[in-house]
Design an enzyme around this catalytic site. Structure first.
Site, mmCIF file in Angstrom:
data_model
loop_
_atom_site.group_PDB
_atom_site.id
_atom_site.type_symbol
_atom_site.label_atom_id
_atom_site.label_comp_id
_atom_site.label_asym_id
_atom_site.label_seq_id
_atom_site.Cartn_x
_atom_site.Cartn_y
_atom_site.Cartn_z
ATOM 1 N N GLU A 56 0.819 -1.203 0.000
ATOM 2 C CA GLU A 56 0.000 0.000 0.000
ATOM 3 C C GLU A 56 0.858 1.261 0.000
ATOM 4 O OE1 GLU A 56 -2.172 -2.900 2.866
ATOM 5 O OE2 GLU A 56 -0.176 -2.647 2.001
ATOM 6 N N THR A 200 18.609 -40.053 2.427
ATOM 7 C CA THR A 200 18.832 -39.313 1.187
ATOM 8 C C THR A 200 20.190 -38.634 1.206
ATOM 9 O OG1 THR A 200 16.461 -38.950 0.885
ATOM 10 C CG2 THR A 200 17.946 -37.443 -0.267
ATOM 11 N N LEU A 299 10.694 -41.511 4.965
ATOM 12 C CA LEU A 299 10.223 -40.248 5.534
ATOM 13 C C LEU A 299 8.977 -39.761 4.801
ATOM 14 C CD1 LEU A 299 10.661 -38.002 7.574
ATOM 15 C CD2 LEU A 299 12.231 -36.907 5.973
#
Length: 362
Positions: A56, A200, A299
């Site tokens: 704004e 991983t 997971l």
């Protein structure tokens, strides 16, 4: 409430402006604003970074002294409290705006309707809810963090058409195309944190950074590692912008990681694994809005089954990898169809020859 065609057009423009902050505004929401007078655009703005002027303010500066009697279209309720910047609701009143159209109410308890009430108390006509769904889609993490004290979790997986993420020997590069991988980096760039598991890390040694998109920040890297098996030279730890959640660990390993600038958090559950729900709440306390999960089937399955995933990004390559390949999610054997996890597909599109399915989990 009956809005005009022009109202829809101007709010659509405000939403497009808000998208410019997709990679930069966190932990603040993405907000756009346009100011219109006599059917003409006189100012527009977007919030780009926390601590900098809100949408704004930018729009009002551009409009100059032409704002008396104008209409402001804002994608989020103007703030009414003093934070790092002054209240936008006050600024709109001071310049003589006569009408404010808002896409969605601010879920922040410090605002939550107070901005609207302030504007109305000063004689400004206020309407809310125009293109609300689109505005909410820009800020799912901010909304959840403010209302449920947790981040929005988006889980990505790349697989063959028969649902395999790797061959039986572990080979997995590359299943999907370069076009798909580039799209993944856009999602990484809008995320506040990347989350993966130790499996991983040990198998792929990923960096989990944004590389295909021009962005001023990198997401926090979060590793779930119950026994603290992570190598000190793992690529995901480079730069120190990382968090490891563990259940038990030797003090000397903890000290070495902390010396590298890595944040470590002990979060054991009753089974000696990581309490993922508690981890997500801690991330929310650290002002993390959106978390992207790139992990293995273990997971992935645990988070999906626990109801901790809000959205799935599933990339499918046009190939078959055989029954012995690794799956996408480790889930228990279901005995009835009522136990199946239902998804709501919200988008399907091509990236090269690949297909990306985007689905909501709740």
């Amino acid at each position: 409430m009956q809005w005009t065609t022009q109202d829809f057009e101007w709010m659509t423009q405000a939403l497009r402006l808000a998208e410019r902050g997709l990679y930069t505004t966190s932990p603040n929401p993405r907000v756009g604003c346009v100011i219109v007078k006599n059917g003409q655009l006189i100012g527009e703005g977007v919030h780009l970074k926390a601590g900098e002027p809100h949408a704004e303010v930018h729009a009002l500066r551009q409009a100059g002294n032409h704002t008396k009697g104008a209409t402001a279209y804002v994608t989020l309720e103007p703030c009414s409290h003093y934070g790092r910047t002054p209240p936008c609701a006050h600024a709109l009143v001071e310049v003589g705006v006569s009408r404010v159209v808002i896409a969605m109410q601010d879920p922040n308890p410090l605002v939550a309707g107070k901005g609207i009430a302030y504007l109305q108390s000063h004689g400004i006509e206020v309407t809310s809810g125009l293109l609300q769904t689109q505005a909410q889609a820009l800020n799912p993490g901010f909304i959840l963090r403010m209302t449920q004290q947790r981040p929005y979790v988006r889980l990505k997986v790349a697989a063959s058409l028969d649902g395999k993420t790797a061959l039986a020997n572990g080979a997995s590069q590359w299943i999907t195309s370069a076009a798909s991988r580039k799209d993944v980096h856009h999602w990484r760039a809008r995320s506040c944190a990347m989350l993966t598991g130790i499996g991983t890390v040990l198998h792929d040694d990923p960096s989990l950074t944004v590389r295909e998109v021009d962005t001023p920040r990198q997401p926090l890297r979060v590793i779930v590692d119950s026994q603290l098996r992570i190598p000190l030279n793992a690529r995901v730890l480079h730069g120190g912008h990382a968090v490891i959640a563990y259940a038990q660990a030797p003090q000397d390993k903890l000290a070495l990681l902390q010396a590298q600038g890595v944040q470590t958090i002990a979060l054991p559950d009753a089974a000696g694994q990581i309490d993922i729900n508690a981890l997500l709440k801690i991330l929310a306390q650290q002002q993390i809005n959106e978390v992207m999960v790139e992990a293995g089937a273990g997971l992935n399955g645990a988070m999906l089954q626990s109801g901790l995933v809000d959205e799935l990004l599933m990339y499918y390559a046009p190939k078959f990898m055989g029954n012995t390949g690794a799956g996408m999610f480790n889930l228990p054997a279901f005995e009835t169809m009522s136990q199946a996890l239902d998804l709501n597909i919200i988008d399907v599109r091509h990236f090269g020859q690949d297909i990306r399915i985007q689905a909501k989990c709740r």
